[in-house]
Design a protein around this motif. Structure first.
Motif, PDB file in Angstrom:
ATOM      1  N   GLY A   1      48.518  35.214  36.064  1.00 61.93           N
ATOM      2  CA  GLY A   1      49.275  35.235  37.308  1.00 61.93           C
ATOM      3  C   GLY A   1      48.487  35.791  38.486  1.00 61.93           C
ATOM      4  O   GLY A   1      47.334  36.199  38.361  1.00 61.93           O
ATOM      5  N   LYS A   2      49.148  35.818  39.637  1.00 61.32           N
ATOM      6  CA  LYS A   2      48.488  36.140  40.907  1.00 61.32           C
ATOM      7  C   LYS A   2      47.897  37.545  40.936  1.00 61.32           C
ATOM      8  O   LYS A   2      46.710  37.731  41.213  1.00 61.32           O
ATOM      9  N   ARG A   3      48.722  38.537  40.683  1.00 60.33           N
ATOM     10  CA  ARG A   3      48.262  39.925  40.809  1.00 60.33           C
ATOM     11  C   ARG A   3      47.106  40.219  39.870  1.00 60.33           C
ATOM     12  O   ARG A   3      46.049  40.712  40.294  1.00 60.33           O
ATOM     13  N   ASP A   4      47.287  39.906  38.589  1.00 59.70           N
ATOM     14  CA  ASP A   4      46.259  40.228  37.600  1.00 59.70           C
ATOM     15  C   ASP A   4      45.003  39.385  37.801  1.00 59.70           C
ATOM     16  O   ASP A   4      43.886  39.859  37.586  1.00 59.70           O
ATOM     17  N   GLY A   5      45.180  38.136  38.221  1.00 56.19           N
ATOM     18  CA  GLY A   5      44.021  37.293  38.497  1.00 56.19           C
ATOM     19  C   GLY A   5      43.175  37.856  39.626  1.00 56.19           C
ATOM     20  O   GLY A   5      41.941  37.852  39.558  1.00 56.19           O
ATOM     21  N   MET A   6      43.835  38.363  40.663  1.00 55.22           N
ATOM     22  CA  MET A   6      43.104  38.958  41.783  1.00 55.22           C
ATOM     23  C   MET A   6      42.439  40.268  41.377  1.00 55.22           C
ATOM     24  O   MET A   6      41.319  40.563  41.810  1.00 55.22           O
ATOM     25  N   ILE A   7      43.117  41.045  40.535  1.00 58.07           N
ATOM     26  CA  ILE A   7      42.527  42.300  40.054  1.00 58.07           C
ATOM     27  C   ILE A   7      41.260  42.011  39.253  1.00 58.07           C
ATOM     28  O   ILE A   7      40.218  42.658  39.434  1.00 58.07           O
ATOM     29  N   ILE A   8      41.343  41.029  38.363  1.00 58.58           N
ATOM     30  CA  ILE A   8      40.187  40.664  37.540  1.00 58.58           C
ATOM     31  C   ILE A   8      39.054  40.139  38.417  1.00 58.58           C
ATOM     32  O   ILE A   8      37.882  40.483  38.216  1.00 58.58           O
ATOM     33  N   GLY A   9      39.400  39.314  39.393  1.00 59.27           N
ATOM     34  CA  GLY A   9      38.379  38.800  40.302  1.00 59.27           C
ATOM     35  C   GLY A   9      37.678  39.913  41.058  1.00 59.27           C
ATOM     36  O   GLY A   9      36.452  39.895  41.218  1.00 59.27           O
ATOM     37  N   PHE A  10      38.446  40.887  41.508  1.00 59.92           N
ATOM     38  CA  PHE A  10      37.876  42.003  42.270  1.00 59.92           C
ATOM     39  C   PHE A  10      37.013  42.899  41.384  1.00 59.92           C
ATOM     40  O   PHE A  10      35.861  43.207  41.729  1.00 59.92           O
ATOM     41  N   LEU A  11      37.556  43.311  40.238  1.00 61.33           N
ATOM     42  CA  LEU A  11      36.837  44.243  39.365  1.00 61.33           C
ATOM     43  C   LEU A  11      35.555  43.630  38.818  1.00 61.33           C
ATOM     44  O   LEU A  11      34.481  44.253  38.862  1.00 61.33           O
ATOM     45  N   SER A  12      35.665  42.419  38.293  1.00 63.45           N
ATOM     46  CA  SER A  12      34.499  41.791  37.671  1.00 63.45           C
ATOM     47  C   SER A  12      33.417  41.483  38.704  1.00 63.45           C
ATOM     48  O   SER A  12      32.223  41.670  38.433  1.00 63.45           O
ATOM     49  N   SER A  13      33.811  41.037  39.889  1.00 63.89           N
ATOM     50  CA  SER A  13      32.813  40.724  40.914  1.00 63.89           C
ATOM     51  C   SER A  13      32.159  41.996  41.449  1.00 63.89           C
ATOM     52  O   SER A  13      30.962  42.003  41.756  1.00 63.89           O
ATOM     53  N   PHE A  14      32.922  43.074  41.543  1.00 60.77           N
ATOM     54  CA  PHE A  14      32.337  44.334  42.016  1.00 60.77           C
ATOM     55  C   PHE A  14      31.255  44.817  41.051  1.00 60.77           C
ATOM     56  O   PHE A  14      30.140  45.159  41.461  1.00 60.77           O
TER      57      PHE A  14
END
Length: 214
Positions: A75-88
């Motif tokens: 979903g939206k929230r967790d997908g964005m969290i994963i995108g942010f954490l992994s890319s950082f």
């Protein structure tokens, strides 16, 4: 009277179909916060590991696909969290060197949006295409949609990241076109590689994970 009864029967059938679809797309596992945290950690770690494994192969990566997949599943929230954490983690501790701050900020934003796009695509499939967890995604229409999305995500990344780099290094857009054209071959490889990954790898991964969770 007969017309009213037919309308009622039709509406009842539609309601039953909607309920059946909701049940087929419902997972008790995903309702557990602890399990979602585990999945967020797993997807983030997977994206980072795949990023490191392919870091020395120019513009061939599964990082984008993994983040998109996480949004599609969680979903939206967790997908964005994963995108942010992994890319950082991947971009800041990149084996080829950390990204400059302007580029890092763009990468964090881009990959967070990639997770969001994955979730929005999942919503589209469920509402417009009546996608269910046991559906076969290796259909031309579905593969075409995934391919277009993969191409657009990668193309936007290449165009905008080059723009950020040029502005950071030169402070002007005058050098943008020569800079972009210099790496055009690698840009094409990146776009083609991700497009093929979204077409041939992504549907199978979605089906596999859906069967495990639902």
């Amino acid at each position: 009277m007969e017309l009213e009864s037919e309308v009622k029967k039709t509406s009842e059938k539609v309601e039953v179909l909607d309920v059946d679809q909701e049940i087929s797309n419902y997972s008790t596992w995903l309702e557990r916060k602890s399990f979602r945290i585990v999945l967020i950690s797993t997807f983030s770690a997977l994206a980072i590991v795949l990023g490191y494994l392919l870091a020395y192969i120019p513009n061939i990566e599964l990082f984008t696909l993994t983040i998109f997949l996480s949004g599609f599943i969680l979903g939206k929230r967790d997908g964005m969290i994963i995108g942010f954490l992994s890319s950082f983690i991947f971009c800041f501790f990149n084996p080829l060197g950390a990204s400059p701050l302007p580029l890092l900020a763009f990468q964090l934003t881009h990959y967070s949006i990639t997770g969001l796009i994955g979730a929005l695509t999942s919503d589209l499939f469920q509402k417009k295409i009546s996608f269910e967890s046991n559906d076969d995604l290796y259909k031309l229409s579905v593969m075409f949609i995934f391919g277009v999305i993969g191409a657009l995500i990668t193309s936007s990344f290449q165009i905008l990241s080059s723009l950020v780099e040029v502005l950071s290094y030169f402070g002007t857009l005058d050098e943008y076109l020569p800079y972009f054209l210099t790496g055009l071959i690698f840009t094409a490889i990146h776009i083609i590689g991700n497009t093929l990954g979204f077409i041939f790898i992504l549907p199978g991964l979605i089906q596999l994970i859906k069967k495990m969770l639902y």
